[in-house]
Write an enzyme that holds these catalytic residues in place. Sequence first.
Site, PDB file in Angstrom:
ATOM      1  N   ASP A 273       0.826  -1.213   0.000  1.00  0.00           N
ATOM      2  CA  ASP A 273       0.000   0.000   0.000  1.00  0.00           C
ATOM      3  C   ASP A 273       0.859   1.262   0.000  1.00  0.00           C
ATOM      4  O   ASP A 273       2.036   1.252   0.373  1.00  0.00           O
ATOM      5  CB  ASP A 273      -0.918   0.009   1.227  1.00  0.00           C
ATOM      6  CG  ASP A 273      -0.148   0.109   2.529  1.00  0.00           C
ATOM      7  OD1 ASP A 273       0.915  -0.547   2.634  1.00  0.00           O
ATOM      8  OD2 ASP A 273      -0.572   0.839   3.445  1.00  0.00           O
ATOM      9  N   GLU A 274       0.239   2.353  -0.411  1.00  0.00           N
ATOM     10  CA  GLU A 274       0.765   3.717  -0.271  1.00  0.00           C
ATOM     11  C   GLU A 274       2.209   3.870  -0.758  1.00  0.00           C
ATOM     12  O   GLU A 274       3.054   4.419  -0.060  1.00  0.00           O
ATOM     13  CB  GLU A 274       0.642   4.167   1.192  1.00  0.00           C
ATOM     14  CG  GLU A 274      -0.795   4.207   1.679  1.00  0.00           C
ATOM     15  CD  GLU A 274      -0.925   4.646   3.128  1.00  0.00           C
ATOM     16  OE1 GLU A 274      -1.912   5.327   3.454  1.00  0.00           O
ATOM     17  OE2 GLU A 274      -0.037   4.300   3.952  1.00  0.00           O
ATOM     18  N   VAL A 275       2.479   3.378  -1.951  1.00  0.00           N
ATOM     19  CA  VAL A 275       3.806   3.557  -2.552  1.00  0.00           C
ATOM     20  C   VAL A 275       3.778   4.818  -3.410  1.00  0.00           C
ATOM     21  O   VAL A 275       2.994   4.926  -4.353  1.00  0.00           O
ATOM     22  CB  VAL A 275       4.194   2.335  -3.413  1.00  0.00           C
ATOM     23  CG1 VAL A 275       5.557   2.558  -4.057  1.00  0.00           C
ATOM     24  CG2 VAL A 275       4.213   1.084  -2.554  1.00  0.00           C
TER      25      VAL A 275
END
Length: 594
Positions: free
Chosen positions: A338-340
């Site tokens: 997530d959230e890269v």
Amino acid sequence: MKLLVCCVFVVLACQSTLADWVRQPFWYDDARRDKVAKGTVWPQPKSIQTSTQSLSLNPDSFSFTTTANSATSDACKDVLDPALERYRALLFWIPADARVSVSGDSVVGSLRVSITGTCTKYPSLDSDESYSLEVPSSGEATLSAQTAWGALRGLETFSQLVYEVDGKHKLNVTTINDEPRFPHRGVMLDTARHFLPVPYIKQNLDAMSYNKINVFHWHIVDDQSFPFQSKTYPDLSGKGAYTQDNVYSPEDVQSVVEYARLRGIRVIPEFDSPGHMQSWGQGHPELLTSCSPTSIQQDIYHLGPANVARNSTYDFMQRLFQEIREVFADDYFHLGGDEVHFQCWMSNDEIQQFMRQQGFQNTTEGFAQLEGYYIQRLINVLNGFPTRTRGIVWQEIFDNNILSGDFTIDLDTIIHVWQWNNSNFQGIQYWDELPLVTAAGYKAILSSCWYLNFISYGRDWPEYYACDPHNFTGTAQQKQLVIGGEAPLWAEWVDATNVVARLWPRASAAAERLWSPQTLTDATAASPRMEEHRCRMVRRGIRAQPQGPSYCKYEWNLAGESNYVPTASGALGMMGYIQQLLLFCCLVLTFGFW
């Protein structure tokens, strides 16, 4: 002086009478009877029939027995025997000096436990947790289950049927046939933002078992710290943990896994990558991408997400994952994803060259494809283990598949849906995401509506209770692919001082939604059971927070003991005030007389 002495004797002589009087129900006791149930089960069983005929339990003579079938096999006894010891202690909580004899009462003499199938060492996604429980008027109760895991759920239900009346342990004649609606019912704890000592993790596992939750998703590392102590790469925690006291040794992890196993709980580790890896870079900076400032992000970290262009990164992950697989026993491994933020990759020449070699465009779609390439290589690592291991990823990996048009992720991979749309996070609504995930053939886990780290004034559990993983438009086959959900507790504002109270009983709402029939949606009707269950957890040593003005007969105490001295229902405290008032009157009369 004589009058004073006489007054003191009068007060002492009246103490017993006063105590009996002030224990009589007051108006708030009557009001509470409408709020709190007695002998009800949480989560609500699939089918329950109960009568008003009550039976008593005698702590001195009640026994658990097992039939001469699978329940007596070594594999079953390994789980069942310690469970019977635990539940015997949970059944009888009234202090010995407050118990009243049940002589002459109809009693439940025993509970006979029968396991008709075979037992496995560890629970799994496919474990059968069904059971049948019969408490007949004859008093010879029976519990039948296919597996030890079902027997555990039945024992929990039996323990919840017991309630207190006038110093006696009572339960009603009852018939229950039960099984969970979803096989994956989880709680996620984050131990990277704040370290949680092992005893608090185990206390949470106890609470999970009281709520029939069967998955502990352990988000063990993140940007802020790397508390997992690796023997293969000791610098990960040696330089990435907050301190060397804030680490989980392999022995710590094994003790958590074993504690969970005996309660029918799977432990799924999460080692999130390629983002959220700043702590990894403290000991192994070669793993991460070196970032150059960009016009988009000028004050960027020197090191960003994993360097996905280097084969050495995958070699590192393979050795680390092999070690993790040997410590954690579950078939599933949460890979994160997530959230890269793509800006760092965009600024790195090595990454840019690698993307050109792979045919990935220097666009958002190309970077989405790059992350999918990385995750698939990690899944290939899992697939290469002798013991089959499958992956779980956050929904961005699937969303990137849509964005890039490149569906490379194995269908064995579970998609963990977490985004939602409200003031805290602007993302796609889960009921729009789940149709896409399941239409593509992936299994899904839902967390979007159960984020326990967001708190508000007042009772918020009814909001969690209203959430249903099948609340989306799709076929019956698509809805079967939603295997359950998890209530996450991210730990930016949570540590050992408040983790248990923040979780419970708010997570209990998700527990009932994931276990009980879909038709059970009325939070107002469930409230008396929730109130009883909250007090039940408090009595068992769980610091479950209150859900409004109320009291529990067995309140939490600072000693943290599992068996509490009961406080009176608010009225008991009045005796002291009345005694003081009488003594004061005596003093006034005495000194006034003089």
